[in-house]
Enzyme design. Sequence first.
Site, short mmCIF file in Angstrom:
data_model
loop_
_atom_site.label_atom_id
_atom_site.label_comp_id
_atom_site.label_asym_id
_atom_site.label_seq_id
_atom_site.Cartn_x
_atom_site.Cartn_y
_atom_site.Cartn_z
N TRP A 183 0.79 -1.22 0.00
CA TRP A 183 0.00 0.00 0.00
C TRP A 183 0.82 1.27 0.00
O TRP A 183 0.29 2.35 -0.16
CB TRP A 183 -0.90 0.00 1.24
CG TRP A 183 -0.13 -0.40 2.48
CD1 TRP A 183 -0.07 -1.66 3.02
CD2 TRP A 183 0.75 0.41 3.27
NE1 TRP A 183 0.79 -1.67 4.10
CE2 TRP A 183 1.31 -0.41 4.27
CE3 TRP A 183 1.13 1.77 3.22
CZ2 TRP A 183 2.22 0.06 5.22
CZ3 TRP A 183 2.04 2.23 4.16
CH2 TRP A 183 2.57 1.38 5.14
N ASN A 184 2.15 1.18 0.27
CA ASN A 184 2.86 2.44 0.56
C ASN A 184 3.05 3.35 -0.65
O ASN A 184 2.94 4.56 -0.54
CB ASN A 184 4.16 2.18 1.32
CG ASN A 184 5.14 1.32 0.57
OD1 ASN A 184 4.76 0.59 -0.35
ND2 ASN A 184 6.39 1.37 0.95
N HIS B 145 -3.50 -6.68 -4.73
CA HIS B 145 -3.00 -5.49 -4.05
C HIS B 145 -3.29 -5.62 -2.55
O HIS B 145 -4.04 -6.50 -2.12
CB HIS B 145 -3.69 -4.25 -4.63
CG HIS B 145 -2.79 -3.05 -4.71
ND1 HIS B 145 -1.83 -2.78 -3.76
CD2 HIS B 145 -2.69 -2.04 -5.62
CE1 HIS B 145 -1.18 -1.67 -4.10
NE2 HIS B 145 -1.69 -1.21 -5.22
N SER C 71 6.46 -7.07 3.13
CA SER C 71 7.23 -7.46 4.32
C SER C 71 7.95 -8.78 4.09
O SER C 71 7.62 -9.54 3.18
CB SER C 71 6.28 -7.59 5.50
OG SER C 71 5.37 -8.64 5.25
N GLU D 103 10.94 -7.75 -3.43
CA GLU D 103 11.44 -6.47 -2.94
C GLU D 103 10.86 -6.30 -1.56
O GLU D 103 9.68 -6.00 -1.40
CB GLU D 103 11.01 -5.36 -3.90
CG GLU D 103 11.87 -4.13 -3.77
CD GLU D 103 11.32 -3.18 -2.75
OE1 GLU D 103 11.73 -3.27 -1.56
OE2 GLU D 103 10.49 -2.34 -3.12
N LEU D 104 11.69 -6.57 -0.54
CA LEU D 104 11.19 -6.57 0.84
C LEU D 104 11.63 -5.30 1.56
O LEU D 104 11.87 -4.30 0.92
CB LEU D 104 11.65 -7.85 1.53
CG LEU D 104 11.35 -9.14 0.72
CD1 LEU D 104 11.85 -10.37 1.44
CD2 LEU D 104 9.86 -9.27 0.41
N CYS E 108 10.39 1.83 1.76
CA CYS E 108 11.44 0.83 1.97
C CYS E 108 12.82 1.45 1.79
O CYS E 108 13.78 1.00 2.40
CB CYS E 108 11.23 -0.35 1.05
SG CYS E 108 10.89 0.11 -0.64
N GLU F 264 13.13 -2.95 10.75
CA GLU F 264 12.74 -1.79 9.96
C GLU F 264 11.68 -0.99 10.74
O GLU F 264 10.70 -1.56 11.21
CB GLU F 264 12.13 -2.27 8.63
CG GLU F 264 11.62 -1.15 7.75
CD GLU F 264 11.12 -1.63 6.39
OE1 GLU F 264 10.65 -2.79 6.28
OE2 GLU F 264 11.20 -0.85 5.44
P1 NDP Z 1 2.55 -7.05 3.95
O1 NDP Z 1 3.83 -7.60 3.47
O2 NDP Z 1 1.77 -7.84 4.92
O3 NDP Z 1 1.61 -6.74 2.69
C1 NDP Z 1 2.10 -6.58 1.38
C2 NDP Z 1 1.28 -7.42 0.41
O4 NDP Z 1 1.49 -8.80 0.68
C3 NDP Z 1 -0.22 -7.20 0.56
O5 NDP Z 1 -0.82 -7.32 -0.71
C4 NDP Z 1 -0.65 -8.33 1.47
O6 NDP Z 1 -2.01 -8.65 1.35
C5 NDP Z 1 0.24 -9.45 0.96
N1 NDP Z 1 0.52 -10.51 1.92
C6 NDP Z 1 0.68 -10.41 3.24
N2 NDP Z 1 0.99 -11.61 3.78
C7 NDP Z 1 0.99 -12.49 2.77
C8 NDP Z 1 1.22 -13.89 2.68
N3 NDP Z 1 1.52 -14.61 3.75
N4 NDP Z 1 1.13 -14.48 1.49
C9 NDP Z 1 0.85 -13.75 0.40
N5 NDP Z 1 0.62 -12.44 0.39
C10 NDP Z 1 0.71 -11.79 1.56
O7 NDP Z 1 2.82 -5.61 4.52
P2 NDP Z 1 1.97 -4.84 5.64
O8 NDP Z 1 1.06 -3.95 4.92
O9 NDP Z 1 1.36 -5.74 6.63
O10 NDP Z 1 3.14 -4.07 6.35
C11 NDP Z 1 3.92 -4.72 7.35
C12 NDP Z 1 5.36 -4.31 7.26
O11 NDP Z 1 5.91 -4.72 6.01
C13 NDP Z 1 5.63 -2.83 7.29
O12 NDP Z 1 5.61 -2.33 8.58
C14 NDP Z 1 6.97 -2.76 6.62
O13 NDP Z 1 7.98 -3.06 7.52
C15 NDP Z 1 6.89 -3.82 5.57
N6 NDP Z 1 6.52 -3.30 4.26
C16 NDP Z 1 7.49 -3.03 3.37
C17 NDP Z 1 7.18 -2.47 2.16
C18 NDP Z 1 8.22 -2.17 1.18
O14 NDP Z 1 8.03 -1.28 0.36
N7 NDP Z 1 9.30 -2.90 1.17
C19 NDP Z 1 5.82 -2.14 1.78
C20 NDP Z 1 4.84 -2.50 2.77
C21 NDP Z 1 5.20 -3.05 3.95
P3 NDP Z 1 -3.08 -8.15 2.46
O15 NDP Z 1 -3.03 -6.67 2.45
O16 NDP Z 1 -4.36 -8.71 1.97
O17 NDP Z 1 -2.61 -8.74 3.76
#
Ligand code: NDP
Length: 459
Positions: free
Chosen positions: A135-136, A160, A212, A233-234, A267, A364
Amino acid sequence: MTTIATTNPATGEIEKTFDALTDEEVDRRVARAADTFASYRETRLEQRAEWMNAAADILDREAEQIGAMLTTEMGKTLKAAGAEARKCAQACRFYAAHAAEFLADRRPADPGRVGASDAYVRYRPLGPVLAVMPWNFPLWQVIRFAAPGLMAGNVGLLKHSSNVPQTALFLEDLFRRAGFPEGAFQTLLIGSSKVERVLRDPRVKAATLTGSEPAGRSVAAIAGDEVKPTVLELGGSDPFVVMPSADIEAAARTAAESRCLNNGQSCISAKRFIADIGCADEFERLFVESMRAQRVGDPMDDSTDVGPLASERGRADVEELVADAVGKGATVLCGGERPDGPGWFYPPTVVSGVTPDMRMYHEEVFGPVASLFRVRGVSEAVEVANATGFGLGSNAWTRDDAERERFVRELDAGQVFINGKTTSYPELPFGGVKRSGYGRELSADGLRAFCNAKTVWVG
Ligand code: NDP
């Protein structure tokens, strides 16, 4: 059951909810993607470029409305959201203009040396690619996959984040309105528990994920089991090193901009600030001043620099990390307390005295919180900079050529920005090492990441 909804982070109010797709609806979309791919991959590049440029025109034309949608869904400032839409337009134009060059046959070998009359590499698309996105930067993260992916002849299936459904649906609509065939880019409104089913579908050929570490690990494990390629890309906890020869004022200003970018939820924001003892006092003073000067408030207001965090959970995570550090002896130099009132606001915060027993040292922080370190010389700076599991971006400020060369060679990161802040550009590869993921997005590398580099040998 996942709630797919727009909840305004500035107010905490749910504005719109959406029904998730049923398994049957998902299957129909996957089938449509596979059918579309069969013909789409044979479309002429000039045709794809025309559609891609039309998508760019829509993004530019509608940047204001798109911006308001992004701000309502995830809280970034309206000015940043409009800029994101325009950056996406530029990326679409970049790939429309350069895909032919990136996809051209490559003749790496002298054909005679491999006993052929001709030998070359031909880049062919893979098929439907699943994009799991965060979402960011709800537009940019998707476009940086979709623009090169569609130009290469792949088709996209977007899962998404559950908190940005309107942006997700807009993206499907964008490519359809631009002229791409119906199944070339589709949005799947599903929760994360449904990702495995899609990923294991034999019609889906690859996946890309930004988000994440747990999400990345899960998708990569399933894709690995299915022997499907992935790009991950984590997260990142980018270092920002400042040496005495640098322009300290510019470094401090840029440091605050980087840390507060996207309300602190990027990130590639610099998160750990490492100043050499020769300039640490000055840098700290100017940096804290710059962080204090950031205006926190209504993201729709033009004068706001930092809006709310995207979710209540996100703010609680940031608060827990700060509380953990303070409880173990760290000092808060500015910020550190959530304001009263509605919305998930958190102020720009600087924490000094962060030590390895604190979570913030290793994790992070996804909010506008900086940790500050003091070091003696380049070797110690590099040691502290590399002391996390992440390796996405990195920043070093110095005017000394020898120091610069050491940072370029020794920082463990996918990118090193000297006298600047890490930024993504369509022209340059983007990605990380270590637990920040693997593979590259953007540039020719990003486009070829989802191609079959087919070796052709002609006798
Ligand atoms: P998530 O990693 O949980 O969400 C990112 C995407 O992955 C969303 O579409 C989510 O779907 C999906 N997702 C989550 N868990 C799974 C899974 N087990 N299997 C498949 N798809 C999955 O990020 P959050 O929004 O929860 O943020 C948590 C932390 O992640 C942040 O605090 C930050 O540290 C990190 N982050 C890093 C980003 C970056 O740009 N590198 C971007 C966003 C977060 P759904 O929304 O339906 O759960």
